[in-house]
Design a protein around this motif. Structure first.
Motif, mmCIF file in Angstrom:
data_model
loop_
_atom_site.group_PDB
_atom_site.id
_atom_site.type_symbol
_atom_site.label_atom_id
_atom_site.label_comp_id
_atom_site.label_asym_id
_atom_site.label_seq_id
_atom_site.Cartn_x
_atom_site.Cartn_y
_atom_site.Cartn_z
ATOM 1 N N ARG A 166 0.585 -1.363 -0.187
ATOM 2 C CA ARG A 166 0.112 0.151 0.027
ATOM 3 C C ARG A 166 0.896 0.949 0.133
ATOM 4 O O ARG A 166 0.746 2.176 -0.417
ATOM 5 C CB ARG A 166 -1.243 0.098 1.125
ATOM 6 C CG ARG A 166 -2.239 1.230 1.000
ATOM 7 C CD ARG A 166 -2.443 1.604 2.815
ATOM 8 N NE ARG A 166 -2.463 2.843 2.839
ATOM 9 C CZ ARG A 166 -1.978 3.766 2.924
ATOM 10 N NH1 ARG A 166 -1.015 3.818 1.719
ATOM 11 N NH2 ARG A 166 -2.030 5.025 3.076
ATOM 12 N N ALA A 226 0.493 4.078 -2.477
ATOM 13 C CA ALA A 226 0.702 5.404 -2.361
ATOM 14 C C ALA A 226 1.555 6.377 -2.792
ATOM 15 O O ALA A 226 1.537 7.376 -3.190
ATOM 16 C CB ALA A 226 0.039 5.340 -1.023
ATOM 17 N N LEU A 251 -4.941 8.733 -4.798
ATOM 18 C CA LEU A 251 -5.968 9.606 -4.209
ATOM 19 C C LEU A 251 -6.201 8.956 -2.554
ATOM 20 O O LEU A 251 -5.930 9.416 -1.230
ATOM 21 C CB LEU A 251 -7.163 9.302 -4.552
ATOM 22 C CG LEU A 251 -7.114 10.212 -6.204
ATOM 23 C CD1 LEU A 251 -8.609 9.674 -6.218
ATOM 24 C CD2 LEU A 251 -6.698 11.182 -5.759
ATOM 25 N N ASP A 252 -6.322 7.634 -2.021
ATOM 26 C CA ASP A 252 -5.931 6.793 -0.820
ATOM 27 C C ASP A 252 -6.485 5.753 -0.945
ATOM 28 O O ASP A 252 -6.720 5.311 -1.620
ATOM 29 C CB ASP A 252 -6.791 7.790 -0.093
ATOM 30 C CG ASP A 252 -8.388 7.870 -0.395
ATOM 31 O OD1 ASP A 252 -8.929 6.171 -1.454
ATOM 32 O OD2 ASP A 252 -9.305 8.422 -0.243
ATOM 33 N N GLY A 253 -6.110 5.076 0.038
ATOM 34 C CA GLY A 253 -6.068 3.693 0.348
ATOM 35 C C GLY A 253 -5.953 2.706 2.052
ATOM 36 O O GLY A 253 -5.711 3.762 2.814
ATOM 37 N N ALA A 254 -6.597 1.660 1.690
ATOM 38 C CA ALA A 254 -6.696 1.179 3.434
ATOM 39 C C ALA A 254 -6.540 -0.071 3.299
ATOM 40 O O ALA A 254 -6.578 -0.855 2.703
ATOM 41 C CB ALA A 254 -7.808 1.632 3.892
ATOM 42 N N THR A 262 -8.065 0.726 -2.863
ATOM 43 C CA THR A 262 -7.482 2.234 -3.090
ATOM 44 C C THR A 262 -7.865 3.087 -4.023
ATOM 45 O O THR A 262 -8.810 2.640 -4.757
ATOM 46 C CB THR A 262 -5.678 1.572 -4.093
ATOM 47 O OG1 THR A 262 -6.059 0.784 -4.864
ATOM 48 C CG2 THR A 262 -4.719 0.887 -2.828
ATOM 49 N N ARG A 263 -7.647 4.282 -3.807
ATOM 50 C CA ARG A 263 -8.622 4.952 -5.169
ATOM 51 C C ARG A 263 -7.460 5.757 -6.120
ATOM 52 O O ARG A 263 -6.313 6.191 -5.710
ATOM 53 C CB ARG A 263 -9.793 6.128 -4.274
ATOM 54 C CG ARG A 263 -10.924 5.567 -3.672
ATOM 55 C CD ARG A 263 -11.359 5.959 -3.456
ATOM 56 N NE ARG A 263 -11.102 7.887 -2.147
ATOM 57 C CZ ARG A 263 -11.189 9.220 -2.786
ATOM 58 N NH1 ARG A 263 -11.845 8.980 -3.843
ATOM 59 N NH2 ARG A 263 -10.315 9.473 -2.283
ATOM 60 N N TRP A 264 -7.907 5.931 -7.361
ATOM 61 C CA TRP A 264 -7.248 7.146 -7.657
ATOM 62 C C TRP A 264 -8.253 7.718 -8.578
ATOM 63 O O TRP A 264 -9.069 7.909 -9.265
ATOM 64 C CB TRP A 264 -6.681 5.420 -9.576
ATOM 65 C CG TRP A 264 -6.063 4.388 -8.568
ATOM 66 C CD1 TRP A 264 -6.140 2.660 -7.725
ATOM 67 C CD2 TRP A 264 -4.216 4.550 -8.125
ATOM 68 N NE1 TRP A 264 -5.441 2.866 -7.260
ATOM 69 C CE2 TRP A 264 -3.963 2.951 -7.268
ATOM 70 C CE3 TRP A 264 -3.173 5.082 -8.388
ATOM 71 C CZ2 TRP A 264 -2.424 2.924 -7.496
ATOM 72 C CZ3 TRP A 264 -1.882 5.421 -8.065
ATOM 73 C CH2 TRP A 264 -1.531 3.707 -7.218
#
Length: 104
Positions: free
Chosen positions: A23, A27, A33-36, A51-53
């Motif tokens: 991750r 990142a 953009l974000d992730g978890a 994850t967001r892109w």
């Protein structure tokens, strides 16, 4: 948005370290953009990396980066074999057409 699901039967501490490294490497890529990282509360063998892109192109380019190939691919290769990329829809927004992409 990309959702990778995993089933981890053994050594979840080691897997957690690996998925957190993956991750972090993702990142660092342009367009992230974000992730978890998450683990299922009812079945601790089930893990997820979301994850967001900025878009599908950013995610695909990130996958070809050297650091991602070295650090993230070994983990991503263990994901449940299923489609993982989703579009995010705002209320009233038209969904993507369900058709194969053709490039010229």
């Amino acid at each position: 948005m990309v959702i990778n699901r995993f089933v981890v039967e053994h050594d979840s501490d080691a897997f957690r370290a690996e998925i957190e490294r993956a991750r972090a490497v993702l990142a660092a890529q342009k367009g992230f953009l974000d992730g978890a990282v998450g683990r299922n509360v009812d079945d601790p063998t089930r893990w997820v990396l979301t994850t967001r892109w900025e878009g599908p192109g950013a995610y695909r380019r990130a996958l070809s980066a050297y650091d991602v190939k070295v650090e993230a691919w070994p983990v991503l290769g263990r994901a449940v074999d299923e489609p993982s990329a989703y579009e995010t829809l705002e209320p009233g927004e038209r969904a993507n057409d369900a058709r194969p992409r053709v490039t010229d």
